[in-house]
Design an enzyme around this catalytic site. Structure first.
Site, mmCIF file in Angstrom:
data_model
loop_
_atom_site.group_PDB
_atom_site.id
_atom_site.type_symbol
_atom_site.label_atom_id
_atom_site.label_comp_id
_atom_site.label_asym_id
_atom_site.label_seq_id
_atom_site.Cartn_x
_atom_site.Cartn_y
_atom_site.Cartn_z
ATOM 1 N N LEU A 169 0.863 -1.178 0.000
ATOM 2 C CA LEU A 169 0.000 0.000 0.000
ATOM 3 C C LEU A 169 0.898 1.225 0.000
ATOM 4 O O LEU A 169 1.977 1.211 0.597
ATOM 5 C CB LEU A 169 -0.892 0.032 1.248
ATOM 6 C CG LEU A 169 -2.055 -0.952 1.361
ATOM 7 C CD1 LEU A 169 -2.776 -0.729 2.689
ATOM 8 C CD2 LEU A 169 -3.030 -0.800 0.208
ATOM 9 N N ASP A 170 0.441 2.295 -0.654
ATOM 10 C CA ASP A 170 1.172 3.555 -0.582
ATOM 11 C C ASP A 170 1.284 3.995 0.877
ATOM 12 O O ASP A 170 0.417 3.698 1.703
ATOM 13 C CB ASP A 170 0.452 4.657 -1.374
ATOM 14 C CG ASP A 170 0.438 4.387 -2.866
ATOM 15 O OD1 ASP A 170 1.255 3.563 -3.327
ATOM 16 O OD2 ASP A 170 -0.397 4.987 -3.561
ATOM 17 N N ARG A 171 2.323 4.746 1.155
ATOM 18 C CA ARG A 171 2.531 5.227 2.522
ATOM 19 C C ARG A 171 1.333 6.042 3.024
ATOM 20 O O ARG A 171 0.937 5.928 4.189
ATOM 21 C CB ARG A 171 3.799 6.087 2.561
ATOM 22 C CG ARG A 171 4.151 6.622 3.929
ATOM 23 C CD ARG A 171 5.461 7.396 3.895
ATOM 24 N NE ARG A 171 5.823 7.881 5.212
ATOM 25 C CZ ARG A 171 6.942 8.551 5.474
ATOM 26 N NH1 ARG A 171 7.799 8.806 4.496
ATOM 27 N NH2 ARG A 171 7.206 8.960 6.700
ATOM 28 N N ARG A 271 -5.328 6.575 -7.628
ATOM 29 C CA ARG A 271 -5.142 8.025 -7.540
ATOM 30 C C ARG A 271 -5.041 8.661 -8.928
ATOM 31 O O ARG A 271 -5.666 9.693 -9.198
ATOM 32 C CB ARG A 271 -3.889 8.321 -6.709
ATOM 33 C CG ARG A 271 -3.973 7.774 -5.299
ATOM 34 C CD ARG A 271 -2.623 7.655 -4.615
ATOM 35 N NE ARG A 271 -2.015 8.943 -4.326
ATOM 36 C CZ ARG A 271 -0.857 9.068 -3.675
ATOM 37 N NH1 ARG A 271 -0.187 8.001 -3.266
ATOM 38 N NH2 ARG A 271 -0.368 10.270 -3.442
#
Length: 341
Positions: A169-171, A271
């Site tokens: 997962l993205d930060r 995103r």
């Protein structure tokens, strides 16, 4: 919420793999020695060379590991390999000498961070962990991040010789993420991922009014690295095929709450696809205009509104598992502010 369901076990269930502790005595790096030759044991067959090195070069920054791979200082069976090369049993890995000055002391997770991660564990059975990852916590160290989720878990469970990320997962993204505590589970679930049999659903708040009928976004994505070192992704005909399915859950005057299901798993996919439609995600520091984010900050939202709400998979023994991660309080508050606006 967790919904385990039992079904008939498949005939090709993956065997239980041995732990890293069963590796041969020579399968350890000597920081005071010269060139090291490490033989890959059978239980580590299939592991990527970068992960193999990272697990053995304790205290060496991840960036340094990638650099020695890129320069060809690491050899497998006397040949150069890329970071994604998957090892075979019996491979001989040449590791160059690394000066002590290049080593960084391993960061130690504080009690507060350990407690936060402990409280975020949603599921821990059969060699699989599901964590409700907090926003702001990277999944692993590297690129200026010294301590990530995987390092914290390894410190929390020192008795577990094997702890690896199943996916990432993205930060800035919160929510459900799977971590394997057995190699057999890692290999099984990642095979399910590649076959498209793992379900992942996200909650995303998009700025503006999502176009009616726009349910599937198919736009190729290409990664770019700016001079500053920042990684950005854009829609580009030369990029990799990418597909995201969106569903409108709730409409507000100036925003839309969406369920997003990525069919492919590209970096920043949800995103960038939302931005491509013209409705970038609220609080996104990379792909959303500052003035748009400022309006959401006035509502109390000070982070990216993207949450991994649910993961669903079949375990090696045939158990069908579905784990739901509750929405973080700050995201719930933002939705309430929109409803009351």
């Amino acid at each position: 919420m967790m919904r385990p369901m039992r079904s008939n076990p498949p005939s090709n269930s993956a065997p239980v793999a041995k732990s890293d502790s069963a590796a041969t005595p020579t399968d350890r790096w000597n920081p005071d020695g010269g060139v090291q030759l490490l033989t890959v044991p059978a239980e580590l067959a299939g592991q990527r060379i970068d992960n193999f090195l990272q697990a053995r070069l304790k205290g060496v920054p991840r960036s340094r590991v990638y650099r020695i791979l890129r320069k060809g200082e690491v050899r497998v069976n006397k040949g150069r390999v890329k970071a994604e090369y998957k090892l075979c049993a019996g491979d001989v890995v040449r590791v160059p000498p690394i000066r002590a000055a290049e080593q960084a002391p391993a960061p130690v997770a504080g009690d507060q961070l350990r407690q936060l991660v402990k409280e975020s564990i949603l599921y821990d059975e059969g060699g699989l962990l599901v964590i409700n990852k907090p926003a702001g916590l990277a999944v692993h160290g590297g690129s200026g991040v010294r301590l990530g989720l995987i390092e914290v878990l390894r410190q929390m469970f020192p008795q577990s010789p094997f702890i690896e990320l199943v996916h990432r997962l993205d930060r800035d993204t919160s929510g459900a993420i799977m971590v394997a505590r057995k190699r057999s589970v890692l290999q099984h679930v990642q095979a399910e991922l590649r076959a498209g049999r793992v379900g992942k659903s996200y909650l995303a708040l998009a700025a503006g009014k999502w176009p009616r009928g726009h349910r599937v976004v198919e736009a190729p994505l290409r990664k770019n690295t700016l001079k500053s070192g920042e990684r950005m992704v854009s829609v580009n005909p030369e990029g990799k095929p990418s597909e995201t399915r969106f569903r409108v859950l709730e409409r507000f005057a100036e925003a839309t709450l969406l369920a997003a299901e990525p069919v492919t798993g590209r970096t920043h996919q949800i995103r960038v696809h939302a931005q491509f439609v013209g409705c970038p995600l609220a609080g996104d520091p990379k792909y959303t205009a500052d003035d748009v984010n400022r309006a959401f900050r006035d509502l109390g939202l000070r982070r990216l509104f993207l949450h991994s709400r649910l993961v669903r998979c079949t375990l090696p023994d045939g158990t069908e598992l579905e784990v739901e991660a509750p929405l973080a309080p700050e995201l719930e508050s933002a939705l309430e502010a929109l409803r009351n606006k």
